[in-house]
Motif scaffolding. Structure first.
Motif, mmCIF file in Angstrom:
data_model
loop_
_atom_site.group_PDB
_atom_site.id
_atom_site.type_symbol
_atom_site.label_atom_id
_atom_site.label_comp_id
_atom_site.label_asym_id
_atom_site.label_seq_id
_atom_site.Cartn_x
_atom_site.Cartn_y
_atom_site.Cartn_z
ATOM 1 N N LEU A 104 50.749 51.826 64.340
ATOM 2 C CA LEU A 104 50.295 50.435 64.642
ATOM 3 C C LEU A 104 49.913 49.730 63.411
ATOM 4 C CD1 LEU A 104 49.458 48.305 66.693
ATOM 5 C CD2 LEU A 104 47.284 49.300 66.477
ATOM 6 N N PRO A 105 50.442 48.639 62.951
ATOM 7 C CA PRO A 105 50.013 48.073 61.804
ATOM 8 C C PRO A 105 48.554 47.725 61.704
ATOM 9 C CG PRO A 105 51.989 46.957 62.709
ATOM 10 C CD PRO A 105 51.351 47.812 63.890
ATOM 11 N N ARG A 106 48.217 47.933 60.552
ATOM 12 C CA ARG A 106 46.704 47.631 60.270
ATOM 13 C C ARG A 106 46.259 46.635 59.382
ATOM 14 N NH1 ARG A 106 42.609 50.489 57.202
ATOM 15 N NH2 ARG A 106 44.262 52.031 56.699
ATOM 16 N N LEU A 107 45.567 45.602 59.672
ATOM 17 C CA LEU A 107 45.167 44.522 58.916
ATOM 18 C C LEU A 107 44.117 44.950 57.943
ATOM 19 C CD1 LEU A 107 46.433 41.375 58.161
ATOM 20 C CD2 LEU A 107 44.498 40.676 59.718
ATOM 21 N N ARG A 108 44.380 44.856 56.571
ATOM 22 C CA ARG A 108 42.889 45.275 55.897
ATOM 23 C C ARG A 108 42.981 44.159 54.349
ATOM 24 N NH1 ARG A 108 44.527 49.211 51.704
ATOM 25 N NH2 ARG A 108 46.903 49.700 51.977
ATOM 26 N N TRP A 109 41.804 44.113 54.204
ATOM 27 C CA TRP A 109 41.558 43.160 52.824
ATOM 28 C C TRP A 109 41.548 44.112 51.856
ATOM 29 C CZ3 TRP A 109 37.072 41.547 49.767
ATOM 30 C CH2 TRP A 109 37.315 40.121 49.043
ATOM 31 N N SER A 110 42.911 44.379 51.265
ATOM 32 C CA SER A 110 42.784 45.141 50.100
ATOM 33 C C SER A 110 43.476 44.513 48.887
ATOM 34 C CB SER A 110 44.118 46.189 50.188
ATOM 35 O OG SER A 110 45.455 45.412 50.833
ATOM 36 N N LEU A 111 43.317 45.215 47.826
ATOM 37 C CA LEU A 111 43.481 44.667 46.442
ATOM 38 C C LEU A 111 45.253 44.605 46.228
ATOM 39 C CD1 LEU A 111 42.750 43.378 43.527
ATOM 40 C CD2 LEU A 111 42.605 45.996 42.847
ATOM 41 N N VAL A 112 45.808 43.837 45.855
ATOM 42 C CA VAL A 112 47.113 43.664 45.342
ATOM 43 C C VAL A 112 46.950 42.931 43.998
ATOM 44 C CG1 VAL A 112 49.355 42.233 45.750
ATOM 45 C CG2 VAL A 112 47.872 42.914 47.766
ATOM 46 N N SER A 113 48.192 43.673 43.107
ATOM 47 C CA SER A 113 48.173 43.324 41.858
ATOM 48 C C SER A 113 49.593 42.827 41.570
ATOM 49 C CB SER A 113 48.013 44.512 40.667
ATOM 50 O OG SER A 113 49.096 45.384 41.075
ATOM 51 N N VAL A 114 49.691 41.836 40.648
ATOM 52 C CA VAL A 114 51.037 41.007 40.388
ATOM 53 C C VAL A 114 50.742 41.029 38.936
ATOM 54 C CG1 VAL A 114 52.563 39.042 40.502
ATOM 55 C CG2 VAL A 114 50.948 39.514 42.115
ATOM 56 N N SER A 115 51.691 41.859 38.139
ATOM 57 C CA SER A 115 51.497 42.010 36.810
ATOM 58 C C SER A 115 52.955 41.611 36.118
ATOM 59 C CB SER A 115 51.275 43.382 36.419
ATOM 60 O OG SER A 115 50.327 44.053 36.834
#
Length: 649
Positions: free
Chosen positions: A607-618
């Motif tokens: 089951l997909p879980r929506l979470r407020w996580s850190l994403v980096s774009v380098s």
């Protein structure tokens, strides 16, 4: 025949700009911005001190209420009239000449105008007051195109939102202070003398500050200037029509804001008195709340935009304006807070009430939303308009602003006087019209709505950390390449980019029923496998080449598929084929933090879980066309991962 020469050289992808500063206070203290800010602040302050004082004098001298209304409307009309007549000439002058010198001349002219204004106040000659109001409008007409078109010449691209936010906030604070000062002192016994001294002093300070504005070369010295007001006005609108749809609709959006603002400010005293039951001080408090809120919203816009031109905030602001206009249109229950029928509530009584205080909050929320709405639009016009036409586009914007403000008066007269609507009914109409206008603009320019979707998903649902975004060229063509982790990689790359990017998307996904509208809005380029559909395969490469020829950014994922284990797969040779046909810089980037999200393959069987996580774009430095090779690009993406994202992946 293939073109082996680069479409744009290395120097062509960058525009020389002043070095940026880190925050608003730093920009405000810089010599390249502070003199213009001070000049604009004192100009707006002086305008409103004089106009408010004259407005009250005209009302006091009127023999009847009808005469007072006539004088008030005549003064407002005379101030706006020059914008219709002379904005075209003002735009041409600003385009053809060095701007700082023009500003000094215009600000010097303000001093004799204020001498006439002081005489008109001291003698209380009505015709002289009205003549001064017209001259003030004339001066503002010629100053307007200069103050906005000069900004991109003195601030960096990533400072435009910041600079516009400061200018807008300063302007509304000046309007507020000028209105309060003019209202208070003109009612004093020695008021005319105080006002006369003030307007002369403010004009002098404005002229002195204008002398420190840095030189700003003419954008188009060879432009043919004409004194014919019809030809010049036609010219600025012809220039506006030649711009992109995003610029044209931004002008419409700004003009619509001035219509809403004019209606609210005009109706505010009657709304507070008759709907909220507040006295004169409550009217002043409401004016303070509304004006300061626009200033606060203008400053907050830069923070929410992450120091860039973030168009996704514009629909957000429009939605908030609609919602809070609707809430403001709900009539409060005045009787519940009155001890004596028909008595007026004081400021303390309003703040002690449960219902009344909410209406002040709604006013403040509309003001903050207005800052979100207008600042990115001004910055977009400045960024996406060619230098040799920027002043004329702003002049056309001023004409439309004036036209919409006249429209605001017509709407108010028709609804309140002819149809005998209440002010809450007028506000409800505005809420509905604002929704319709917003839908129209975002339908015509899908980029606004697309950026809104990206902003809400990629920024609000995740913490996005971007490094190296200045490696994306300010202008000119380039190909953006990166690792492919999730189905929404393109959204995070767009969120990190200051410019639109056209992504190459696998055809079955592009044409899927649930996503086709979004990819079409993003102007994505569908591609199919060469074996399955050779025609579509070749068409995609043609579309990429045509986009690069037009100076656009194109985004591709050289792996050709989503990663199945989080690692970076082999890069296919399609990127080499693209650059062989269209020699442009290639900008590598690495996405981190998306592996394991609900949009990646790692969550396929759970089951997909929506979470407020850190994403980096380098984002790495651009690779010259002659150095483009698939394996070498893959190595650069891996290096970006190791350099910037070890703590995320």
């Amino acid at each position: 025949m293939q073109n082996k020469e680069p479409i744009h050289g290395a120097d062509a992808t960058k525009t020389a700009h002043p070095s940026s500063v880190s925050d608003q206070s730093g920009l405000l203290s810089s010599k390249r911005f502070l003199p213009l800010f001070v000049t604009q602040f004192f100009s707006a302050l002086n305008d409103n001190v004089y106009k408010q004082a004259v407005l009250l004098l005209l009302i006091f001298q009127a023999a009847s209420v009808a005469d007072g209304a006539l004088y008030s409307n005549l003064a407002a009309g005379l101030f706006i009239l020059p914008f219709f007549l002379f904005s075209g000439m003002a735009g041409q002058l600003a385009e053809k000449n060095e701007k700082s010198r023009l500003i000094r001349i215009i600000k010097f002219c303000e001093i004799p105008i204020m001498v006439i204004g002081a005489i008109s106040i001291l003698t209380q000659l009505i015709w002289l007051m009205l003549a001064t109001v017209f001259l003030m409008g004339l001066q503002s007409t010629f100053f307007g195109p200069l103050k906005y078109s000069i900004l991109p010449q003195h601030v960096a691209r990533d400072e435009l939102t910041k600079a516009n936010g400061l200018v807008e906030s300063g302007t509304f604070v000046a309007i507020l202070l000028g209105t309060i000062f003019g209202t208070y002192y003109i009612t004093q016994e020695a008021g005319p003398m105080y006002i006369s001294i003030a307007i002369l002093a403010l004009a002098t300070v404005g002229f002195i500050s204008s002398r420190f504005i840095p030189l700003s070369p003419a954008n188009d010295p060879e432009l043919n200037f004409t004194f014919n007001i019809f030809s010049s006005t036609k010219d600025v609108f012809k220039t506006l029509n030649a711009q992109t749809e995003s610029v044209g609709k931004s002008v419409v959006g700004i003009s619509w804001f001035w219509l809403i603002g004019a209606i609210i400010l005009t109706a505010l005293p009657n709304y507070v008195k008759h709907e909220m039951g507040g006295d004169e001080l409550v009217v002043t408090a409401a004016l303070v709340v509304f004006s300061l809120s626009i200033a606060i919203g203008s400053l907050l816009c830069e923070k929410l935009s992450r120091s860039r031109i973030e168009l996704g905030i514009v629909p957000f602001g429009a939605i908030l304006i609609t919602v809070f206009l609707f809430l403001l249109s709900q009539e409060p229950n005045i009787s519940a807070y009155r001890d004596v029928p028909e008595s007026l509530l004081t400021v303390s009584e309003v703040f002690a009430s449960g219902d009344m205080i909410y209406h002040l909050i709604w006013m403040g929320a509309i003001g903050i939303a207005a800052g979100f709405y207008t600042v990115p639009l001004y910055a977009l016009i400045q960024q996406r308009t060619e230098e040799n036409s920027r002043s004329r586009v702003i002049a056309a914007n001023n004409v439309l602003n004036a036209l919409f403000m006249v429209g605001s008066a017509i709407i108010s007269i028709v609804t309140l006087s002819v149809l005998e609507w209440s002010i809450p009914q007028l506000l409800l109409l505005l809420a509905g019209l604002n929704l319709l206008i917003s839908v129209y603009i975002y339908t015509k320019v899908p980029e606004f709505f697309l950026r809104f979707v990206i902003y809400m998903l990629a920024i609000c649902m995740y913490r996005v950390r971007t490094k190296g975004e200045k490696n994306i060229p300010d202008e000119g063509p380039a190909v953006i390449i990166g690792n492919h982790v999730s189905f929404v990689d393109w959204m995070f790359i767009l969120a990190a980019s200051p410019r639109p990017i056209r992504f190459v998307v696998f055809a079955p996904i592009y044409y899927s029923k649930s996503l086709h509208w979004l990819f079409k809005m993003a102007k994505a380029i569908p591609i199919d496998s060469e074996k399955a559909n050779p025609v579509a395969f070749q068409r995609a490469f043609d579309d990429v080449a045509h986009a690069l020829e037009r100076g656009e950014l194109v985004g591709i994922f050289p792996e050709g598929k989503l990663t199945g284990d989080g690692s970076i797969d082999t890069f296919r040779r399609g990127i080499e084929r693209i650059i062989s046909r269209s020699p442009v810089p290639v900008v590598p980037l690495h996405l981190g933090g998306l592996w394991g999200s609900m949009f990646s393959r790692k969550t396929k069987w759970r089951l997909p879980r929506l979470r407020w996580s850190l994403v980096s774009v380098s984002i790495g430095e651009a690779v010259a066309p002659k150095d483009v090779e698939a394996d070498a690009l893959r190595a650069k993406v891996i290096a970006l991962k190791e350099e910037h994202s070890p703590d995320i992946d």
